[in-house]
Design a protein around this motif. Structure first.
Motif, short mmCIF file in Angstrom:
data_model
loop_
_atom_site.label_atom_id
_atom_site.label_comp_id
_atom_site.label_asym_id
_atom_site.label_seq_id
_atom_site.Cartn_x
_atom_site.Cartn_y
_atom_site.Cartn_z
N HIS A 299 12.76 -43.35 27.59
CA HIS A 299 12.09 -43.74 26.34
C HIS A 299 11.01 -42.72 26.06
O HIS A 299 10.36 -42.24 26.98
CB HIS A 299 11.49 -45.14 26.48
CG HIS A 299 12.52 -46.16 26.87
ND1 HIS A 299 12.73 -46.53 28.17
CD2 HIS A 299 13.40 -46.84 26.13
CE1 HIS A 299 13.72 -47.41 28.22
NE2 HIS A 299 14.14 -47.61 27.00
N HIS A 300 10.85 -42.39 24.81
CA HIS A 300 9.81 -41.39 24.54
C HIS A 300 9.10 -41.67 23.22
O HIS A 300 9.66 -42.26 22.29
CB HIS A 300 10.36 -39.97 24.58
CG HIS A 300 11.63 -39.76 23.81
ND1 HIS A 300 12.84 -40.23 24.24
CD2 HIS A 300 11.88 -39.12 22.67
CE1 HIS A 300 13.78 -39.89 23.39
NE2 HIS A 300 13.23 -39.22 22.41
N SER A 301 7.84 -41.25 23.20
CA SER A 301 7.02 -41.38 22.01
C SER A 301 6.84 -40.00 21.42
O SER A 301 6.14 -39.17 21.98
CB SER A 301 5.65 -41.95 22.37
OG SER A 301 5.77 -43.33 22.65
N ASP A 306 8.79 -36.38 13.44
CA ASP A 306 9.92 -37.27 13.14
C ASP A 306 11.14 -36.71 13.87
O ASP A 306 11.19 -35.53 14.20
CB ASP A 306 10.20 -37.29 11.62
CG ASP A 306 9.26 -38.23 10.87
OD1 ASP A 306 8.32 -38.75 11.48
OD2 ASP A 306 9.48 -38.43 9.66
N GLU A 307 12.14 -37.55 14.08
CA GLU A 307 13.35 -37.07 14.76
C GLU A 307 14.57 -37.59 14.02
O GLU A 307 14.77 -38.80 13.90
CB GLU A 307 13.37 -37.58 16.20
CG GLU A 307 14.60 -37.15 16.97
CD GLU A 307 14.75 -37.96 18.25
OE1 GLU A 307 14.04 -37.68 19.23
OE2 GLU A 307 15.58 -38.89 18.28
N LEU A 308 15.35 -36.64 13.49
CA LEU A 308 16.57 -37.00 12.78
C LEU A 308 17.76 -36.54 13.60
O LEU A 308 17.86 -35.35 13.92
CB LEU A 308 16.61 -36.28 11.43
CG LEU A 308 15.87 -36.94 10.28
CD1 LEU A 308 15.42 -35.90 9.28
CD2 LEU A 308 16.78 -37.96 9.59
N PRO A 335 7.62 -45.30 19.70
CA PRO A 335 8.47 -44.99 20.85
C PRO A 335 9.93 -45.33 20.54
O PRO A 335 10.20 -46.26 19.79
CB PRO A 335 7.93 -45.91 21.95
CG PRO A 335 7.17 -46.98 21.26
CD PRO A 335 6.78 -46.48 19.90
N HIS A 336 10.85 -44.55 21.08
CA HIS A 336 12.27 -44.91 20.96
C HIS A 336 12.98 -44.45 22.23
O HIS A 336 12.39 -43.78 23.07
CB HIS A 336 12.90 -44.31 19.70
CG HIS A 336 13.00 -42.82 19.75
ND1 HIS A 336 11.99 -42.02 19.29
CD2 HIS A 336 13.98 -42.00 20.20
CE1 HIS A 336 12.34 -40.75 19.46
NE2 HIS A 336 13.54 -40.71 20.01
N GLY A 337 14.23 -44.81 22.34
CA GLY A 337 14.96 -44.46 23.55
C GLY A 337 16.37 -44.98 23.49
O GLY A 337 16.82 -45.45 22.45
FE FE2 Z 1 14.41 -38.83 20.81
#
Ligand code: FE2
Length: 385
Positions: A299-301, A306-308, A335-337
């Motif tokens: 998981h990362h913040s 932004d991440e597309l 955070p996403h993962g």
């Molecule tokens: Fe990512």
């Protein structure tokens, strides 16, 4: 910016007399970027590239913003973009900020009534589906599935598509799109640890000098407006050129992945960069080989970007329910993962067939009305279990 190229006939010294067979002078054009300090090419036209006959009134093609400020993880079904007859009509801008626009297109063809140039943005066209040929004054570049076509701003072009089944991911960058500086030495040569090298460039070929007078319509996009200018001379009337500024292509399939014993972060996938963004290629590769390695990302913040992610092919290991042409947007500050189950699923796996393009805009993007039409309901809940 890639490497010095020359094609056709050019004089030994720049800015000196260079005559045609009838004794008249060819028209020299210095095509520079970033003022006079960037890459440039010098082209020799049969006639000056300045003979405007008339113009049409411009019209707006500025993207309409639906969500100016966004904090929510979102996903979009890119293949739901409807195919359209003509290239320019088919281009749909989905995400924008001051550094770049990102969009999709499903053109059935490119009307030969006009030529196109993007006057204020370099273009990166990633070919997800389709084959054809990019035509410019520098020569032709045949393209196929997996090619990134890089077209410097101001380049006049047409595209011959071989069939009506085409799917494109398009980045417009308001700064030059370049290969990452970290892969190049002081002389500009790609280093040994670069995941691609000069041999991977698909360079312009088959320079064809078209001597034709008439009315040639060049559609020019600038500052969100579309202008039509009609010129007396065919824009591809170049007898020779040399320099560093020209379109080229490179295949995602020629990107040689860097792998390690434990998980390596996204910069190892980097393929291109511009001011305030990077473009990465996730390609089929062997997984991390430490006996206890977790190949799925942690998981990362991403607090500063932004991440597309644009999913191209294969089974994307960290995601559930993701189809070809789908886009996820994980905004900065969140955070996403991996999706539920993906981390455990990845343990012990030896390799992945995933193929995806990641675009990281460092400044947040706004979301257009065209994008909202493609959005997946409640994607933000997709990590719940
Ligand atoms: Fe990512």
């Amino acid at each position: 910016m890639p490497i010095y190229q020359r094609m056709g006939k050019i004089p030994q010294k720049r800015h000196t007399t260079f005559r045609k067979e009838d004794g008249s002078l060819n028209a020299e054009e210095v095509f520079g970027t970033a003022g006079i300090g960037g890459t440039a090419s010098i082209a020799y036209h049969l006639n000056p590239p300045t003979r405007i006959i008339r113009y049409d009134e411009p019209y707006s093609v500025a993207p309409e913003i639906a969500i100016e400020k966004n904090m929510k993880p979102l996903s979009f079904k890119g293949f739901e973009i409807e195919p359209e007859e003509d290239y320019l009509e088919s281009r749909k801008t989905l995400f924008v900020n001051n550094d770049m626009h990102i969009g999709l297109a499903a053109p059935k063809g490119f009307s030969k009534d006009y030529f196109f140039k993007n006057s204020d943005a370099d273009e990166m066209i990633f070919v997800h589906k389709g084959t054809g040929t990019l035509k410019t004054m520098y020569g032709k570049i045949p393209f196929e599935y997996g090619d990134y076509i890089i077209i410097p701003r101001g380049t006049v072009y047409q595209i011959d598509f071989d069939t009506e089944d085409n799917r494109l991911l398009i980045v417009e960058s308001f700064s030059p799109i370049r290969t990452p500086e970290k892969y190049r030495n002081n002389f500009g040569q790609l280093l040994e640890h670069s995941p691609f090298c000069e041999r991977d460039y698909k360079l312009p070929q088959d320079l064809e000098t078209i001597e034709e007078e008439g009315e040639f319509k060049i559609m020019s996009k600038k500052q969100g407006m579309m202008y039509a200018y009609y010129y007396k001379d065919h824009p591809f009337d170049v007898v020779g050129w040399d320099g560093y500024n020209y379109p080229y292509a490179m295949s995602i399939h020629d990107f040689e992945p860097i792998t390690g014993r434990i998980h390596l972060p996204p910069p190892i996938h980097q393929h291109f960069e511009g001011n305030n963004f990077v473009i990465c290629s996730f390609v089929p590769r062997l997984y991390d080989y430490h006996p206890d390695a977790i190949p799925a990302p942690y998981h990362h913040s991403n607090v500063d970007s932004d991440e597309l992610l644009y999913y191209v092919d294969g089974d994307f290991m960290s995601r559930n329910n993701i189809g070809k042409g789908q886009i996820t947007l994980h905004p900065s500050g969140m955070p996403h993962g991996p999706h539920p189950g993906a981390i455990e699923r990845s343990v012990g796996k030896k390799s992945t067939e995933e193929l995806a393009v990641m675009i990281d805009p460092f400044n947040p993007v706004s979301i257009t009305k065209e994008a909202v039409k493609l959005s997946v309901d409640d994607y933000y809940k997709s990590w719940l279990y």
